[in-house]
Design a protein around this motif. Sequence first.
Motif, PDB file in Angstrom:
ATOM      1  N   HIS A   1     -50.093  45.514  64.561  1.00 25.57           N
ATOM      2  CA  HIS A   1     -50.247  44.598  63.430  1.00 25.57           C
ATOM      3  C   HIS A   1     -49.608  45.130  62.147  1.00 25.57           C
ATOM      4  O   HIS A   1     -49.850  44.580  61.081  1.00 25.57           O
ATOM      5  CB  HIS A   1     -51.734  44.288  63.211  1.00 25.57           C
ATOM      6  CG  HIS A   1     -52.315  43.530  64.356  1.00 25.57           C
ATOM      7  ND1 HIS A   1     -52.028  42.208  64.588  1.00 25.57           N
ATOM      8  CD2 HIS A   1     -53.130  43.922  65.353  1.00 25.57           C
ATOM      9  CE1 HIS A   1     -52.660  41.821  65.682  1.00 25.57           C
ATOM     10  NE2 HIS A   1     -53.322  42.828  66.166  1.00 25.57           N
ATOM     11  N   HIS A   2     -48.791  46.135  62.262  1.00 21.69           N
ATOM     12  CA  HIS A   2     -48.047  46.618  61.093  1.00 21.69           C
ATOM     13  C   HIS A   2     -46.811  45.756  60.899  1.00 21.69           C
ATOM     14  O   HIS A   2     -46.174  45.333  61.868  1.00 21.69           O
ATOM     15  CB  HIS A   2     -47.640  48.072  61.282  1.00 21.69           C
ATOM     16  CG  HIS A   2     -48.801  49.019  61.208  1.00 21.69           C
ATOM     17  ND1 HIS A   2     -48.664  50.350  61.409  1.00 21.69           N
ATOM     18  CD2 HIS A   2     -50.114  48.831  60.948  1.00 21.69           C
ATOM     19  CE1 HIS A   2     -49.834  50.955  61.285  1.00 21.69           C
ATOM     20  NE2 HIS A   2     -50.730  50.039  61.009  1.00 21.69           N
ATOM     21  N   LEU A   3     -46.454  45.508  59.662  1.00 20.89           N
ATOM     22  CA  LEU A   3     -45.323  44.640  59.352  1.00 20.89           C
ATOM     23  C   LEU A   3     -44.045  45.117  60.038  1.00 20.89           C
ATOM     24  O   LEU A   3     -43.283  44.309  60.579  1.00 20.89           O
ATOM     25  CB  LEU A   3     -45.119  44.555  57.833  1.00 20.89           C
ATOM     26  CG  LEU A   3     -43.974  43.674  57.367  1.00 20.89           C
ATOM     27  CD1 LEU A   3     -44.141  42.248  57.873  1.00 20.89           C
ATOM     28  CD2 LEU A   3     -43.890  43.694  55.854  1.00 20.89           C
ATOM     29  N   GLU A   4     -43.801  46.407  60.042  1.00 26.08           N
ATOM     30  CA  GLU A   4     -42.562  46.913  60.653  1.00 26.08           C
ATOM     31  C   GLU A   4     -42.536  46.628  62.157  1.00 26.08           C
ATOM     32  O   GLU A   4     -41.478  46.365  62.718  1.00 26.08           O
ATOM     33  CB  GLU A   4     -42.387  48.402  60.382  1.00 26.08           C
ATOM     34  CG  GLU A   4     -41.005  48.916  60.724  1.00 26.08           C
ATOM     35  CD  GLU A   4     -39.876  48.157  60.015  1.00 26.08           C
ATOM     36  OE1 GLU A   4     -38.821  47.955  60.650  1.00 26.08           O
ATOM     37  OE2 GLU A   4     -40.041  47.757  58.847  1.00 26.08           O
ATOM     38  N   THR A   5     -43.683  46.630  62.796  1.00 22.39           N
ATOM     39  CA  THR A   5     -43.729  46.303  64.219  1.00 22.39           C
ATOM     40  C   THR A   5     -43.343  44.839  64.430  1.00 22.39           C
ATOM     41  O   THR A   5     -42.605  44.509  65.367  1.00 22.39           O
ATOM     42  CB  THR A   5     -45.132  46.579  64.798  1.00 22.39           C
ATOM     43  OG1 THR A   5     -45.459  47.942  64.559  1.00 22.39           O
ATOM     44  CG2 THR A   5     -45.175  46.300  66.287  1.00 22.39           C
ATOM     45  N   TYR A   6     -43.804  43.955  63.564  1.00 21.60           N
ATOM     46  CA  TYR A   6     -43.399  42.546  63.642  1.00 21.60           C
ATOM     47  C   TYR A   6     -41.890  42.413  63.443  1.00 21.60           C
ATOM     48  O   TYR A   6     -41.224  41.649  64.137  1.00 21.60           O
ATOM     49  CB  TYR A   6     -44.132  41.702  62.597  1.00 21.60           C
ATOM     50  CG  TYR A   6     -45.567  41.397  62.937  1.00 21.60           C
ATOM     51  CD1 TYR A   6     -45.889  40.580  64.025  1.00 21.60           C
ATOM     52  CD2 TYR A   6     -46.605  41.904  62.184  1.00 21.60           C
ATOM     53  CE1 TYR A   6     -47.210  40.281  64.335  1.00 21.60           C
ATOM     54  CE2 TYR A   6     -47.934  41.619  62.485  1.00 21.60           C
ATOM     55  CZ  TYR A   6     -48.222  40.809  63.566  1.00 21.60           C
ATOM     56  OH  TYR A   6     -49.522  40.521  63.877  1.00 21.60           O
ATOM     57  N   ARG A   7     -41.355  43.153  62.499  1.00 25.66           N
ATOM     58  CA  ARG A   7     -39.906  43.092  62.249  1.00 25.66           C
ATOM     59  C   ARG A   7     -39.121  43.592  63.458  1.00 25.66           C
ATOM     60  O   ARG A   7     -38.102  43.007  63.836  1.00 25.66           O
ATOM     61  CB  ARG A   7     -39.557  43.911  61.007  1.00 25.66           C
ATOM     62  CG  ARG A   7     -40.024  43.282  59.735  1.00 25.66           C
ATOM     63  CD  ARG A   7     -39.679  44.147  58.552  1.00 25.66           C
ATOM     64  NE  ARG A   7     -40.073  43.499  57.318  1.00 25.66           N
ATOM     65  CZ  ARG A   7     -40.410  44.143  56.224  1.00 25.66           C
ATOM     66  NH1 ARG A   7     -40.400  45.465  56.185  1.00 25.66           N
ATOM     67  NH2 ARG A   7     -40.758  43.476  55.143  1.00 25.66           N
ATOM     68  N   ASP A   8     -39.572  44.687  64.053  1.00 25.12           N
ATOM     69  CA  ASP A   8     -38.903  45.215  65.243  1.00 25.12           C
ATOM     70  C   ASP A   8     -38.917  44.189  66.369  1.00 25.12           C
ATOM     71  O   ASP A   8     -37.909  43.991  67.058  1.00 25.12           O
ATOM     72  CB  ASP A   8     -39.581  46.503  65.725  1.00 25.12           C
ATOM     73  CG  ASP A   8     -39.354  47.676  64.790  1.00 25.12           C
ATOM     74  OD1 ASP A   8     -38.436  47.608  63.948  1.00 25.12           O
ATOM     75  OD2 ASP A   8     -40.104  48.663  64.907  1.00 25.12           O
ATOM     76  N   THR A   9     -40.055  43.538  66.556  1.00 26.19           N
ATOM     77  CA  THR A   9     -40.172  42.527  67.609  1.00 26.19           C
ATOM     78  C   THR A   9     -39.234  41.353  67.328  1.00 26.19           C
ATOM     79  O   THR A   9     -38.573  40.842  68.241  1.00 26.19           O
ATOM     80  CB  THR A   9     -41.627  42.037  67.727  1.00 26.19           C
ATOM     81  OG1 THR A   9     -42.457  43.160  68.009  1.00 26.19           O
ATOM     82  CG2 THR A   9     -41.770  40.990  68.822  1.00 26.19           C
TER      83      THR A   9
END
Length: 52
Positions: free
Chosen positions: A5-13
């Motif tokens: 649920h970290h923003l960078e994880t969303y961006r990577d996805t």
Amino acid sequence: MVDAHHLETYRDTARFADDLSDPRMDAVDEFWRELDAAEVIERTEYQAERIE
């Protein structure tokens, strides 16, 4: 907090999905375009509770 649920994880996805050559991603892109143009968005939230 969970890493998922970290923003960078969303961006990577999102970057990963953009790089796919899967034609199903066209439907996802269209879904986002429709949401972007929406004037009203409704949502429904559900909650389940186990009673023992």
